[in-house]
Write a protein that holds these residues in place. Structure first.
Motif, PDB file in Angstrom:
ATOM      1  N   ASP A 206       0.838  -1.192   0.000  1.00 59.93           N
ATOM      2  CA  ASP A 206       0.000   0.000   0.000  1.00 59.93           C
ATOM      3  C   ASP A 206       0.881   1.253   0.000  1.00 59.93           C
ATOM      4  O   ASP A 206       1.826   1.363   0.783  1.00 59.93           O
ATOM      5  CB  ASP A 206      -0.903  -0.008   1.248  1.00 59.93           C
ATOM      6  N   GLY A 207       0.588   2.204  -0.894  1.00 59.06           N
ATOM      7  CA  GLY A 207       1.380   3.431  -1.029  1.00 59.06           C
ATOM      8  C   GLY A 207       2.575   3.266  -1.944  1.00 59.06           C
ATOM      9  O   GLY A 207       3.335   4.218  -2.161  1.00 59.06           O
ATOM     10  N   GLU A 208       2.767   2.075  -2.488  1.00 59.96           N
ATOM     11  CA  GLU A 208       3.947   1.802  -3.315  1.00 59.96           C
ATOM     12  C   GLU A 208       3.952   2.630  -4.586  1.00 59.96           C
ATOM     13  O   GLU A 208       5.003   3.144  -5.017  1.00 59.96           O
ATOM     14  CB  GLU A 208       3.985   0.307  -3.658  1.00 59.96           C
ATOM     15  N   LEU A 209       2.791   2.787  -5.220  1.00 53.18           N
ATOM     16  CA  LEU A 209       2.747   3.487  -6.499  1.00 53.18           C
ATOM     17  C   LEU A 209       3.205   4.936  -6.355  1.00 53.18           C
ATOM     18  O   LEU A 209       3.951   5.451  -7.202  1.00 53.18           O
ATOM     19  CB  LEU A 209       1.312   3.438  -7.061  1.00 53.18           C
ATOM     20  N   GLU A 210       2.784   5.595  -5.280  1.00 52.69           N
ATOM     21  CA  GLU A 210       3.186   6.989  -5.066  1.00 52.69           C
ATOM     22  C   GLU A 210       4.711   7.094  -4.901  1.00 52.69           C
ATOM     23  O   GLU A 210       5.355   8.013  -5.441  1.00 52.69           O
ATOM     24  CB  GLU A 210       2.480   7.556  -3.828  1.00 52.69           C
ATOM     25  N   ASP A 211       5.279   6.136  -4.137  1.00 54.33           N
ATOM     26  CA  ASP A 211       6.734   6.147  -3.934  1.00 54.33           C
ATOM     27  C   ASP A 211       7.472   5.909  -5.251  1.00 54.33           C
ATOM     28  O   ASP A 211       8.494   6.562  -5.548  1.00 54.33           O
ATOM     29  CB  ASP A 211       7.138   5.055  -2.929  1.00 54.33           C
ATOM     30  N   LEU A 212       6.979   4.986  -6.053  1.00 53.16           N
ATOM     31  CA  LEU A 212       7.624   4.670  -7.336  1.00 53.16           C
ATOM     32  C   LEU A 212       7.553   5.854  -8.297  1.00 53.16           C
ATOM     33  O   LEU A 212       8.520   6.152  -9.015  1.00 53.16           O
ATOM     34  CB  LEU A 212       6.958   3.445  -7.964  1.00 53.16           C
ATOM     35  N   GLU A 213       6.411   6.506  -8.315  1.00 52.84           N
ATOM     36  CA  GLU A 213       6.273   7.641  -9.247  1.00 52.84           C
ATOM     37  C   GLU A 213       7.209   8.781  -8.845  1.00 52.84           C
ATOM     38  O   GLU A 213       7.773   9.478  -9.700  1.00 52.84           O
ATOM     39  CB  GLU A 213       4.811   8.109  -9.250  1.00 52.84           C
ATOM     40  N   ALA A 214       7.379   8.973  -7.534  1.00 54.14           N
ATOM     41  CA  ALA A 214       8.313  10.022  -7.078  1.00 54.14           C
ATOM     42  C   ALA A 214       9.740   9.640  -7.450  1.00 54.14           C
ATOM     43  O   ALA A 214      10.540  10.485  -7.910  1.00 54.14           O
ATOM     44  CB  ALA A 214       8.186  10.200  -5.565  1.00 54.14           C
ATOM     45  N   SER A 309       9.104  -0.107 -15.160  1.00 53.42           N
ATOM     46  CA  SER A 309       8.498  -1.417 -15.412  1.00 53.42           C
ATOM     47  C   SER A 309       7.535  -1.784 -14.285  1.00 53.42           C
ATOM     48  O   SER A 309       6.438  -2.318 -14.514  1.00 53.42           O
ATOM     49  CB  SER A 309       9.605  -2.474 -15.535  1.00 53.42           C
ATOM     50  N   ARG A 310       7.944  -1.460 -13.069  1.00 56.82           N
ATOM     51  CA  ARG A 310       7.087  -1.749 -11.903  1.00 56.82           C
ATOM     52  C   ARG A 310       5.812  -0.897 -11.943  1.00 56.82           C
ATOM     53  O   ARG A 310       4.718  -1.378 -11.685  1.00 56.82           O
ATOM     54  CB  ARG A 310       7.865  -1.461 -10.623  1.00 56.82           C
ATOM     55  N   ILE A 311       5.978   0.376 -12.290  1.00 56.56           N
ATOM     56  CA  ILE A 311       4.804   1.257 -12.405  1.00 56.56           C
ATOM     57  C   ILE A 311       3.853   0.737 -13.478  1.00 56.56           C
ATOM     58  O   ILE A 311       2.631   0.708 -13.301  1.00 56.56           O
ATOM     59  CB  ILE A 311       5.257   2.699 -12.720  1.00 56.56           C
ATOM     60  N   GLU A 328      -7.004  -1.022  -3.272  1.00 55.20           N
ATOM     61  CA  GLU A 328      -8.116  -1.830  -3.777  1.00 55.20           C
ATOM     62  C   GLU A 328      -7.600  -3.165  -4.322  1.00 55.20           C
ATOM     63  O   GLU A 328      -8.243  -4.203  -4.156  1.00 55.20           O
ATOM     64  CB  GLU A 328      -8.877  -1.071  -4.856  1.00 55.20           C
ATOM     65  N   LEU A 329      -6.440  -3.134  -4.977  1.00 53.61           N
ATOM     66  CA  LEU A 329      -5.844  -4.383  -5.487  1.00 53.61           C
ATOM     67  C   LEU A 329      -5.514  -5.332  -4.334  1.00 53.61           C
ATOM     68  O   LEU A 329      -5.753  -6.542  -4.422  1.00 53.61           O
ATOM     69  CB  LEU A 329      -4.576  -4.078  -6.288  1.00 53.61           C
ATOM     70  N   ILE A 330      -4.984  -4.769  -3.256  1.00 55.28           N
ATOM     71  CA  ILE A 330      -4.633  -5.591  -2.092  1.00 55.28           C
ATOM     72  C   ILE A 330      -5.893  -6.193  -1.462  1.00 55.28           C
ATOM     73  O   ILE A 330      -5.918  -7.369  -1.086  1.00 55.28           O
ATOM     74  CB  ILE A 330      -3.843  -4.750  -1.067  1.00 55.28           C
ATOM     75  N   SER A 331      -6.961  -5.392  -1.364  1.00 54.14           N
ATOM     76  CA  SER A 331      -8.227  -5.890  -0.807  1.00 54.14           C
ATOM     77  C   SER A 331      -8.792  -7.025  -1.658  1.00 54.14           C
ATOM     78  O   SER A 331      -9.286  -8.034  -1.135  1.00 54.14           O
ATOM     79  CB  SER A 331      -9.254  -4.754  -0.708  1.00 54.14           C
ATOM     80  N   LEU A 332      -8.699  -6.855  -2.987  1.00 56.99           N
ATOM     81  CA  LEU A 332      -9.176  -7.900  -3.895  1.00 56.99           C
ATOM     82  C   LEU A 332      -8.350  -9.165  -3.735  1.00 56.99           C
ATOM     83  O   LEU A 332      -8.893 -10.281  -3.705  1.00 56.99           O
ATOM     84  CB  LEU A 332      -9.122  -7.388  -5.339  1.00 56.99           C
ATOM     85  N   ARG A 333      -7.037  -8.979  -3.617  1.00 60.33           N
ATOM     86  CA  ARG A 333      -6.166 -10.142  -3.425  1.00 60.33           C
ATOM     87  C   ARG A 333      -6.543 -10.908  -2.156  1.00 60.33           C
ATOM     88  O   ARG A 333      -6.659 -12.135  -2.172  1.00 60.33           O
ATOM     89  CB  ARG A 333      -4.712  -9.668  -3.326  1.00 60.33           C
TER      90      ARG A 333
END
Length: 559
Positions: A206-214, A309-311, A328-333
């Motif tokens: 959770d929060g990974e996408l924001e860190d990757l984009e930065a 690639s991760r993004i 939401e992806l984590i909740s679905l998983r």
């Protein structure tokens, strides 16, 4: 028992208020006097269908109200009242039905509004109107079983069976639902497992996408960032190829030293010296942080490719699974994980329920066996009692038989009850196929006479059950009805003087016609003393009273 009856504007009854005692209540009257109107009024408070035709000519509505005095310890009636939000007034049940010209019908119990269905359910525990058509109940499976169970005293056995029946059906329904869930889950499991693997292998945070984009933004602009930081850092450095350039820190140090020298001549610049020193120290801190930031900038095309690639992977998963965030992806998983694991849990629960169901089935069989044995033992005794009463009612060769036969398991057990009858002494057959109307009436009367001793029965109203009989048979029917009156309140509407003479109290229904308006009105009054003698004499001789009829009436009343 029925204590009071109030009728207003019902057909030919303008207004009626009457009290009734315990025991055997006799109601007589000439044909057409309105006895059927009285029965209709009682049927209305029992939940029978009612329309505007029952309203008196000059009225906007009609009202029928009956007050019953019941056993305050009658738990089943109390439960029925509680379930209908009816106030329990110490066992007093005030039942009222109102029909208006608009066709609207309203029902009340103890002044609480209820549905007509509730009114009928409660009234069935208070009042039983026996008319000739009621003999059809002899063919009703539940009625026959209830008669036998009441005679046998099977209340506890039947309650135990119902408890096991409810438990068995509850477990059976649960097993079917679990099996259906497993079937649905198995059909979806391969698909859900594939989706779960995709999300699980992504190792999302959770929060990974924001860190990757930065990080991607820094890596994509690393050279420009590095260049800018180096330029800023050089401003703080003493290194200069021509030896002319001096760092900001060195320049400020020079300024601070000169101000210190001047302070001996100009005291006012002492404070300026301290402020310059403070600025120099702050700039040294800034320089340290800029140097650290510069050293941390990684100009790495490989790392940039990895981050991008991760993004891309995360955005692809969000699009594929219609999610708006990594959360939401984590909740679905997690949900898919539970779904996949849930099949095993459901299978374990199914095995447990199957085991419980097997035990419940065994307990149900045991309860059904106990009920069956009790019914088998009671059937010949009840049959003998009824047969004795039929022969008392001048069917001297009658045979009445009760057979307990196997039936499909239901809430009544796995038994059916067959009533067989023969009036001639021959092999008895199903009572519904062989008995005449008069014989059916005598069978039903015999049944109810027996049950009045064994079953807590409501107030019984016999509506001309003695139609078609006379003489000694009528006298004996009166004796049976009178016997029932010792155990319960019984109303007998009759044309037979032999029956009328056996009552504890006698009421006369009559109809009068207003000579001016030609309007008819039905009334009812209690007879006593000479009035009762004259009414029974009228029943014996017709409209012309004779001395012999009066004498006969007196003899009947004595006897």
């Amino acid at each position: 028992m029925l204590k009071k009856l109030h009728v207003k504007n019902y057909v030919l009854i303008d207004s009626l208020d009457i009290d009734f005692p315990e025991g055997l209540v006799i109601i007589t009257g000439q044909t057409g006097a309105g006895k059927s109107i009285l029965i209709g009024a009682l049927a209305m408070v029992s939940g029978a269908k009612a329309d505007t035709s029952v309203i008196g000519d000059s009225a906007d509505s009609c009202v029928v109200e009956a007050e019953f005095d019941t056993d305050s310890g009658d738990t089943s009636l109390r439960q029925l009242a509680d379930a209908s939000d009816v106030e329990w007034d110490g066992g007093v049940m005030l039942v009222r039905r109102v029909v208006s010209r608009s066709g609207r019908s309203r029902a009340f119990i103890n002044d609480c509004p209820v549905s007509v269905q509730t009114l009928a359910a409660v009234s069935s525990r208070l009042l039983d109107i026996h008319s000739q058509h009621q003999t059809l109940r002899l063919s009703d499976r539940k009625f026959r079983l209830s008669i036998l169970d009441s005679f046998a005293g099977n209340t506890e056995l039947h309650e135990r069976f119902l408890s096991e029946w409810s438990r068995f059906n509850g477990l059976d329904a649960e097993l079917r639902e679990i099996s259906a869930q497993i079937e649905r889950s198995l059909a979806e499991m391969e698909y859900n497992e594939a989706r779960f693997r995709q999300l699980d292998e992504a190792r999302l945070r959770d929060g990974e996408l924001e860190d990757l984009e930065a990080e991607q933004k820094r890596l994509a602009n690393a050279e420009e960032i590095k260049s800018g930081l180096c330029s800023i850092e050089s401003c703080f450095s003493d290194d200069s190829p021509d030896g002319v350039h001096h760092s900001v820190s060195s320049s400020l140090k020079t300024v601070q030293k000169n101000l210190e020298k001047l302070s001996s001549f100009m005291p006012e610049v002492t404070a300026l010296s301290a402020r310059v020193e403070s600025c120099r120290l702050e700039l040294d801190d800034i320089y340290s942080e800029i140097a650290a930031a510069n050293s941390s900038v990684d100009v790495s095309p490989d790392r940039l490719e990895t981050v991008e690639s991760r993004i891309s992977l995360i955005y692809g998963l969000m699009q594929r699974f219609s999610c708006k965030s990594v959360g939401e992806l984590i909740s679905l998983r997690d949900s898919l994980s539970e779904s996949v694991a849930g099949v095993a849990s459901l299978q374990e629960r199914r095995e447990s329920v199957e085991s419980e169901l097997k035990e419940a089935e065994s307990a149900l069989d045991t309860a059904a066996d106990a009920l069956h044995k009790s019914r088998l033992a009671a059937a010949p005794l009840l049959a003998a009692d009824i047969q004795e009463k039929l022969r008392f009612l001048e069917l001297p060769y009658s045979i009445f038989k009760i057979d307990v036969i196997p039936a499909e398991m239901s809430s009544s057990g796995r038994d059916a009850v067959l009533f067989s009858f023969s009036a001639t002494g021959k092999e008895p057959v199903d009572v519904a196929k062989c008995a005449s109307g008069g014989e059916l009436s005598r069978i039903m009367l015999s049944l109810k006479a027996v049950m009045s001793r064994y079953q807590k029965m409501p107030t019984m109203i016999f509506d001309e059950i003695d139609t078609g009989v006379s003489g000694s048979v009528a006298d004996r029917m009166g004796t049976l009805i009178c016997g029932m009156g010792r155990f319960m309140q019984v109303f007998a509407i009759t044309h037979l003087p032999q029956v009328a003479a056996k009552g504890d109290v006698h009421y006369l229904v009559s109809k009068t016609v207003d000579s001016g308006t030609s309007r008819a009105e039905t009334t009812i009054k209690k007879l006593s003393g000479e009035q009762r003698v004259l009414e029974i004499a009228r029943m014996l001789s017709g409209s012309t009273l004779t001395e012999s009829a009066i004498a006969n009436a007196k003899d009947l009343l004595k006897g």
